[in-house]
Design a protein around this motif. Structure first.
Motif, PDB file in Angstrom:
ATOM      1  N   SER A  95     -24.176  42.014  80.235  1.00  0.00           N
ATOM      2  CA  SER A  95     -22.940  42.802  80.769  1.00  0.00           C
ATOM      3  C   SER A  95     -22.246  42.327  81.394  1.00  0.00           C
ATOM      4  O   SER A  95     -22.339  41.144  82.071  1.00  0.00           O
ATOM      5  N   CYS A  96     -21.108  42.516  81.278  1.00  0.00           N
ATOM      6  CA  CYS A  96     -19.748  41.888  82.116  1.00  0.00           C
ATOM      7  C   CYS A  96     -18.947  43.126  82.609  1.00  0.00           C
ATOM      8  O   CYS A  96     -18.448  43.902  81.899  1.00  0.00           O
ATOM      9  N   ALA A  97     -19.086  43.365  83.912  1.00  0.00           N
ATOM     10  CA  ALA A  97     -18.104  43.986  84.638  1.00  0.00           C
ATOM     11  C   ALA A  97     -16.995  43.663  85.012  1.00  0.00           C
ATOM     12  O   ALA A  97     -16.661  42.639  85.931  1.00  0.00           O
ATOM     13  N   ALA A  98     -15.859  44.045  84.559  1.00  0.00           N
ATOM     14  CA  ALA A  98     -14.475  43.532  84.587  1.00  0.00           C
ATOM     15  C   ALA A  98     -13.707  44.229  85.705  1.00  0.00           C
ATOM     16  O   ALA A  98     -13.211  45.798  85.292  1.00  0.00           O
TER      17      ALA A  98
ATOM     18  N   ALA B 258     -18.309  35.062  70.931  1.00  0.00           N
ATOM     19  CA  ALA B 258     -18.114  36.329  70.378  1.00  0.00           C
ATOM     20  C   ALA B 258     -16.729  36.783  71.023  1.00  0.00           C
ATOM     21  O   ALA B 258     -16.564  36.341  72.449  1.00  0.00           O
ATOM     22  N   ALA B 259     -16.060  37.786  70.465  1.00  0.00           N
ATOM     23  CA  ALA B 259     -14.919  38.193  71.316  1.00  0.00           C
ATOM     24  C   ALA B 259     -14.527  39.683  70.496  1.00  0.00           C
ATOM     25  O   ALA B 259     -15.180  40.059  69.217  1.00  0.00           O
ATOM     26  N   ILE B 260     -13.989  40.469  71.306  1.00  0.00           N
ATOM     27  CA  ILE B 260     -13.548  41.788  70.755  1.00  0.00           C
ATOM     28  C   ILE B 260     -12.316  42.086  71.219  1.00  0.00           C
ATOM     29  O   ILE B 260     -11.811  41.702  72.336  1.00  0.00           O
ATOM     30  N   SER B 261     -11.469  42.679  70.373  1.00  0.00           N
ATOM     31  CA  SER B 261     -10.132  43.160  70.554  1.00  0.00           C
ATOM     32  C   SER B 261      -9.899  44.093  71.746  1.00  0.00           C
ATOM     33  O   SER B 261     -10.823  44.683  72.226  1.00  0.00           O
TER      34      SER B 261
ATOM     35  N   SER C 260     -19.642  44.527  72.274  1.00  0.00           N
ATOM     36  CA  SER C 260     -18.980  46.002  72.357  1.00  0.00           C
ATOM     37  C   SER C 260     -18.589  46.077  73.726  1.00  0.00           C
ATOM     38  O   SER C 260     -18.552  45.188  74.695  1.00  0.00           O
ATOM     39  N   ARG C 261     -17.521  47.178  73.867  1.00  0.00           N
ATOM     40  CA  ARG C 261     -16.962  47.289  75.078  1.00  0.00           C
ATOM     41  C   ARG C 261     -16.938  48.957  75.283  1.00  0.00           C
ATOM     42  O   ARG C 261     -17.087  49.558  74.343  1.00  0.00           O
ATOM     43  N   ASP C 262     -16.654  49.361  76.511  1.00  0.00           N
ATOM     44  CA  ASP C 262     -16.766  50.789  76.752  1.00  0.00           C
ATOM     45  C   ASP C 262     -15.349  51.103  77.632  1.00  0.00           C
ATOM     46  O   ASP C 262     -14.379  50.136  77.711  1.00  0.00           O
ATOM     47  N   ASN C 263     -15.281  52.374  78.117  1.00  0.00           N
ATOM     48  CA  ASN C 263     -14.071  52.716  78.697  1.00  0.00           C
ATOM     49  C   ASN C 263     -14.078  52.479  80.328  1.00  0.00           C
ATOM     50  O   ASN C 263     -13.470  53.109  80.935  1.00  0.00           O
ATOM     51  N   ALA C 264     -15.150  52.036  80.587  1.00  0.00           N
ATOM     52  CA  ALA C 264     -15.520  51.967  82.042  1.00  0.00           C
ATOM     53  C   ALA C 264     -15.538  50.311  82.466  1.00  0.00           C
ATOM     54  O   ALA C 264     -16.080  50.273  83.303  1.00  0.00           O
TER      55      ALA C 264
END
Length: 123
Positions: free
Chosen positions: A21-24, A49-52, A71-75
């Motif tokens: 996990s990565c918290a940004a 890996a990368a995600i748009s 993957s990424r979320d809105n948080a």
């Protein structure tokens, strides 16, 4: 100040799985392309890996295709699900962010970096 913090690394047997996990802490998270890179001892940092920005598109290194997902979320979090791990996946894994909507595999094109999390795969 922009901060990226990775977590989820550890020791796992070959064939096992880990989820990183990565918290940004970014001003506008959704405007950043997010990526994962790794670096093994004595090796150059390499793209994983990368995600748009929108999360609709992804890019993977050939070495992890079919085994890893991003993957990424809105948080303001980005994830790397690693399955069927191999000994050669052992490395420090880094989360990175860039300001443009292109999923570059080049480390120099990313603007912000986390401190890294160790992944060790035993056989």
């Amino acid at each position: 100040q922009v901060q990226l913090a990775e977590s989820g690394g550890g020791l796992v047997q070959a064939g096992g799985s880990l989820r990183l996990s990565c918290a940004a802490s970014l001003r506008t998270f959704s405007t950043y392309t997010m990526g994962w890179f790794r670096q093994a001892p004595g090796k150059e940092r390499e793209f994983v890996a990368a995600i748009s920005r929108s999360g609709d598109s992804t890019n993977f290194a050939d070495s992890v295709k079919g085994r890893f997902t991003i993957s990424r979320d809105n948080a303001k979090n980005v994830y790397l699900q690693m399955n069927s791990l191999k000994a050669e996946d052992t490395a420090v894994y880094y989360c990175a962010a860039r300001r443009y909507d292109w999923m570059s595999p080049r480390p120099r094109e990313y603007d912000y970096w986390g401190q890294g999390t160790q992944v060790t795969v035993s056989s």
